[in-house]
Enzyme design. Structure first.
Site, PDB file in Angstrom:
ATOM      1  N   SER A 201      41.440  25.810  46.540  1.00 19.10           N
ATOM      2  CA  SER A 201      39.660  26.314  47.347  1.00 19.10           C
ATOM      3  C   SER A 201      39.319  25.783  48.747  1.00 19.10           C
ATOM      4  O   SER A 201      38.314  25.337  49.277  1.00 19.10           O
ATOM      5  CB  SER A 201      38.703  26.119  46.486  1.00 19.10           C
ATOM      6  OG  SER A 201      38.816  24.649  46.052  1.00 19.10           O
TER       7      SER A 201
ATOM      8  N   GLY B 251      44.025  31.696  47.143  1.00 18.23           N
ATOM      9  CA  GLY B 251      43.050  31.008  47.384  1.00 18.23           C
ATOM     10  C   GLY B 251      41.640  31.426  47.988  1.00 18.23           C
ATOM     11  O   GLY B 251      40.874  31.225  47.420  1.00 18.23           O
TER      12      GLY B 251
ATOM     13  N   LYS C  45      32.660  43.853  37.592  1.00 21.81           N
ATOM     14  CA  LYS C  45      32.446  42.964  37.017  1.00 21.81           C
ATOM     15  C   LYS C  45      31.433  42.121  37.471  1.00 21.81           C
ATOM     16  O   LYS C  45      30.926  42.459  39.537  1.00 21.81           O
ATOM     17  CB  LYS C  45      33.916  41.852  37.237  1.00 21.81           C
ATOM     18  CG  LYS C  45      33.351  41.081  37.207  1.00 21.81           C
ATOM     19  CD  LYS C  45      34.884  40.041  37.309  1.00 21.81           C
ATOM     20  CE  LYS C  45      35.474  39.412  38.099  1.00 21.81           C
ATOM     21  NZ  LYS C  45      36.350  38.593  38.283  1.00 21.81           N
TER      22      LYS C  45
ATOM     23  N   LYS D 222      37.862  29.543  53.874  1.00 21.11           N
ATOM     24  CA  LYS D 222      38.992  29.404  53.801  1.00 21.11           C
ATOM     25  C   LYS D 222      39.995  29.537  54.325  1.00 21.11           C
ATOM     26  O   LYS D 222      40.587  30.339  54.679  1.00 21.11           O
ATOM     27  CB  LYS D 222      38.466  29.837  52.290  1.00 21.11           C
ATOM     28  CG  LYS D 222      37.319  29.071  50.901  1.00 21.11           C
ATOM     29  CD  LYS D 222      37.901  29.239  50.039  1.00 21.11           C
ATOM     30  CE  LYS D 222      37.054  28.953  48.928  1.00 21.11           C
ATOM     31  NZ  LYS D 222      36.892  29.568  47.412  1.00 21.11           N
TER      32      LYS D 222
END
Lengths: 321, 321
Positions: free
Chosen positions: A199, A220, A67, A226
């Protein structure tokens, strides 16, 4: 080679197909049949964009590719385009030739939702009744919609940093005929399953907000720094993930590992549970936590699935490449 | 988005366009306007294939994307396909959306030939008369054909480990109306320009095979362990490269650096010579050596160029993606 444009994905891909593809590739990762390549992720210094490649190879499914894409934060405001933009490219592992090009935006949302659903299927209590949502953005609607198919939930409870976004998930609950209630974070103690999809860079869900027997899917955290849940929660829980290396470096487990609260060996692959080589949940009191970091193989798996559907229905554009 | 299939490239791309694209992007790399991403290269454990991604971003040319593909050693024998298979994907750096998909096989040959040609233009003596080829495989014909356009060469001399392949390059010389002579390696002392394009793991060209004033382009070494010329030659020469980090790790300079014969700071970017910030050749006695390692930005540059040509001539396939 085949092309499946972004606009065709919604009409082709089902939550069931995404679920099957993700469950299968998680299993293949745990059995050593599939692996992800090192991730390339670059701040390119243009439009504040993050761009990169997530590739992998599944020997069992013979799926090879990547991807490519990333995050363009000005897209929506400047151009009316969504900020996350990605495209999946599949290659023939027998020859190295390009095989398919597939719009990756909706697929990314579906594969992320499928991952938490797979974790619910394999780790949540069979009698789970209440599902709690932490986060109520666009992706939260995908997570909830998919999760509601895994257990006969009787109630959705939700919390979001900005409460005015809660109607997003309330609407999904209503569509499924399940009552919704806004709660504060301690109110999550009522939930049997919790999905966090934010997030955030600081924990919202604390260890004492979680009751025994709960399954939590942290969806998330995919970047260093994070954090969605208190690190101590990972001590109380049995921790599972899509890919251990990502979980402890950029996933939710990064903090508990960095603080020495848990070790790499405390994090198990969800695929091992699917394959039956890890018992997963063994009691109704156990807290299970799935750290969904997102791997390239998930994208390839759902893309391969949608190409098959598009070819079968005559929707794939065939190009003599 | 646009698709330019492999079979259209030969009718579209010229050596001149490839030269211009590669010269420009080398210049952009040296001025800091363009950079390559970390390379992903994986032995996937299927068909003995090597597969990976070479990406980059050129802020000056607004070219973003990657080449994906690799080496499938059984293709030719099993399937009548060429063993090197690659595809270039370009993205819009303003939005992150896929912009073009381009067959990368012929482009790879052309951009590699363009790189040694760019080095000859900027580093070989103006009065160079004799060009020496080390290697006579398929890619050698591309290198020689492009090189012959850079100086009014009067003679081609050639050496190959398997002498029966020399007719490959003799034919290119004949097409250009230049006489050809097979030589042994010490015979390379006659050459004013030498291109080595082999996949050897031990040096062929020794330091004392090279006369003062010669320019050498080492184009074959792109992996740890490969080597075309004696490490001492890099001490005698002023060394230039496409990308310093690759040159000293996987390029021809890896050996001289590992042996402590030269340092990273002894290797200069060819783009600095193009930009005029490095004087390049300053005397007729100087030996110059270009270590062409091959970077993703070269692939993106020639692909962007061929997309422009294909669109202008109405050959690009437009897909509503």
């Amino acid at each position: 080679m085949y092309i499946v444009p972004e606009k065709e994905i919604a009409g082709l891909m089902t939550r069931e197909a995404a679920f099957d593809a993700v469950e299968k590739v998680f299993a293949a990762m745990a059995s050593g049949d599939a692996y992800n390549f090192p991730v390339v992720r670059e701040a390119i210094g243009h439009e504040d964009a993050l761009y990169g490649f997530k590739g992998g190879f599944d020997r069992a499914g013979l799926t090879l590719g990547l991807k490519a894409g990333g995050y363009w934060p000005n897209n929506l405001e400047k151009r009316g385009l969504i900020n996350h933009q990605s495209t999946v490219f599949l290659f023939d592992p027998d020859t190295g030739r390009a095989k398919a090009m597939v719009g990756g935006n909706l697929l990314t949302a579906l594969r992320t939702a499928a991952a938490s659903s797979v974790s619910i299927k394999h780790l949540a209590r069979k009698d789970a009744k209440v599902i709690g949502m932490i986060g109520a953005g666009h992706q939260a609607t995908f997570q909830l919609r998919a999760a509601l198919e895994q257990r006969p939930f009787e109630k959705v409870i939700g919390w979001n940093y900005h409460p005015d976004m809660l109607p997003n998930i309330e609407k999904v609950a209503a569509e499924a005929g399940v009552p919704f209630e806004a709660v504060d974070l301690p109110g999550m103690a009522e939930a049997d399953v919790i999905i966090s999809i934010t997030s955030a860079f600081a924990p919202s869900l604390m260890a004492d907000h979680v009751s025994p027997g709960t399954h939590i899917a942290c969806m998330g955290t995919d970047t260093k720094g994070k954090q969605e849940v208190e690190a101590e929660l990972l001590v109380k829980a049995d921790v599972f993930t899509d890919e251990v290396a990502q979980s402890i470096s950029i996933g939710e487990a990064q903090h508990a590992v960095a603080q020495g609260l848990i070790q790499e060996t405390d994090v198990a692959q969800i695929g091992a549970v699917i394959n039956g080589t890890n018992p997963g949940r063994t009691s109704d009191d156990q807290i299970t936590l799935f750290d969904g970091t997102g791997v390239g193989l998930q994208d390839l798996a759902v893309a391969a699935s949608v190409v098959d559907l598009a070819v079968a229905r005559g929707i794939a554009i065939e190009v003599d490449f």
